[in-house]
Design a protein around this motif. Sequence first.
Motif, mmCIF file in Angstrom:
data_model
loop_
_atom_site.group_PDB
_atom_site.id
_atom_site.type_symbol
_atom_site.label_atom_id
_atom_site.label_comp_id
_atom_site.label_asym_id
_atom_site.label_seq_id
_atom_site.Cartn_x
_atom_site.Cartn_y
_atom_site.Cartn_z
ATOM 1 N N GLY A 263 23.559 27.206 79.276
ATOM 2 C CA GLY A 263 24.244 26.470 78.227
ATOM 3 C C GLY A 263 23.362 25.295 77.834
ATOM 4 O O GLY A 263 22.318 25.048 78.451
ATOM 5 N N ALA A 264 23.759 24.567 76.810
ATOM 6 C CA ALA A 264 22.972 23.417 76.358
ATOM 7 C C ALA A 264 23.904 22.381 75.761
ATOM 8 O O ALA A 264 24.947 22.725 75.184
ATOM 9 C CB ALA A 264 21.922 23.842 75.335
ATOM 10 N N ARG A 265 23.520 21.130 75.876
ATOM 11 C CA ARG A 265 24.326 20.044 75.312
ATOM 12 C C ARG A 265 23.879 19.665 73.904
ATOM 13 O O ARG A 265 24.679 19.169 73.124
ATOM 14 C CB ARG A 265 24.273 18.829 76.242
ATOM 15 N N LEU B 108 23.457 32.946 74.189
ATOM 16 C CA LEU B 108 22.595 32.313 75.188
ATOM 17 C C LEU B 108 23.203 32.452 76.575
ATOM 18 O O LEU B 108 22.501 32.777 77.542
ATOM 19 C CB LEU B 108 22.380 30.837 74.839
ATOM 20 N N ALA B 109 24.504 32.223 76.699
ATOM 21 C CA ALA B 109 25.173 32.332 77.993
ATOM 22 C C ALA B 109 25.165 33.769 78.495
ATOM 23 O O ALA B 109 24.899 34.024 79.679
ATOM 24 C CB ALA B 109 26.600 31.812 77.887
ATOM 25 N N GLU B 110 25.439 34.723 77.602
ATOM 26 C CA GLU B 110 25.499 36.121 78.005
ATOM 27 C C GLU B 110 24.147 36.648 78.474
ATOM 28 O O GLU B 110 24.071 37.417 79.433
ATOM 29 C CB GLU B 110 26.006 36.977 76.842
ATOM 30 N N GLU B 111 23.075 36.246 77.810
ATOM 31 C CA GLU B 111 21.768 36.827 78.087
ATOM 32 C C GLU B 111 20.966 36.076 79.141
ATOM 33 O O GLU B 111 20.075 36.662 79.767
ATOM 34 C CB GLU B 111 20.957 36.929 76.792
ATOM 35 N N ILE C 285 27.372 33.694 83.757
ATOM 36 C CA ILE C 285 26.974 34.840 82.948
ATOM 37 C C ILE C 285 28.176 35.748 82.773
ATOM 38 O O ILE C 285 28.886 36.039 83.724
ATOM 39 C CB ILE C 285 25.818 35.627 83.597
ATOM 40 N N ALA C 286 28.413 36.181 81.551
ATOM 41 C CA ALA C 286 29.578 37.009 81.268
ATOM 42 C C ALA C 286 29.572 38.271 82.127
ATOM 43 O O ALA C 286 28.531 38.883 82.366
ATOM 44 C CB ALA C 286 29.606 37.380 79.788
ATOM 45 N N ASP C 287 30.762 38.653 82.575
ATOM 46 C CA ASP C 287 30.895 39.839 83.419
ATOM 47 C C ASP C 287 30.826 41.131 82.624
ATOM 48 O O ASP C 287 30.742 42.200 83.212
ATOM 49 C CB ASP C 287 32.232 39.796 84.182
ATOM 50 N N ALA D 19 15.688 28.086 73.571
ATOM 51 C CA ALA D 19 16.244 27.215 74.612
ATOM 52 C C ALA D 19 15.086 26.616 75.394
ATOM 53 O O ALA D 19 14.376 27.327 76.110
ATOM 54 C CB ALA D 19 17.171 28.005 75.528
ATOM 55 N N MET D 20 14.897 25.316 75.256
ATOM 56 C CA MET D 20 13.706 24.657 75.793
ATOM 57 C C MET D 20 14.081 23.665 76.889
ATOM 58 O O MET D 20 14.986 22.847 76.712
ATOM 59 C CB MET D 20 12.967 23.932 74.663
#
Length: 213
Positions: A104-106, A97-100, A138-140, A52-53
């Motif tokens: 997010g990314a488009r 990616l969202a969890e860690e 971030i996921a709970d 993820a850049m």
Amino acid sequence: MPDVMHEFETVSTELVYDGPIFAVRKDKVTMPGGGTANRDVVEHDGAVAVVAMNPDGAIAMVNQYRHPMGRRMLEIPAGLLDHSGAETPCAAAQRELAEETGLGARDWHVLVDLAPSPGFTDEVVRVFLATDLRYCHIADYQEDEELDMTLEWVQMPDAVQMVLSGEIVNSTSVSAILAATMVMDDDAPLRSAEAPWPCRPTAFAARKGRPVE
């Protein structure tokens, strides 16, 4: 060199261990000399990872404890493919990616496919390049080692230097960082996020009676 390449045939197989994340089987395989040899194989669903850049050329990395190594390691975000088979690889990468990282990314592309240890496992990792980043929830349900995980932004030249100095040793992260550097330097073409994945492992899913998306 032989005129005809040997066909390695499995003449018998034995299930040694069948767990929730991987299975181990022992195959008896024909060898070129006329005999057979036993080969232990770890069956695995496969995994995804993400470079993820951000626009400044820094990549998101996570520092987390890895029990087999007995220490924390700096790695790119990564995780197992969903066991149900309901997720595409790209959707799994977006989830990880969202969890860690809470990111997010488009824009998503396939960066590289890796077989980290083909001598004993069929595991293959698909690495994605994610750009045009944004923050998300971030996921709970983070648990265990994830609760200790921290996010670090590392400039790409620094990441390369950490690879070469031995500070970053996770094989997926090493390969992904070097591949991403080539893309940045040479503007190399990338595959679409939904590109075919012919080397994706299927044996473990078939053993569990699960579909492969």
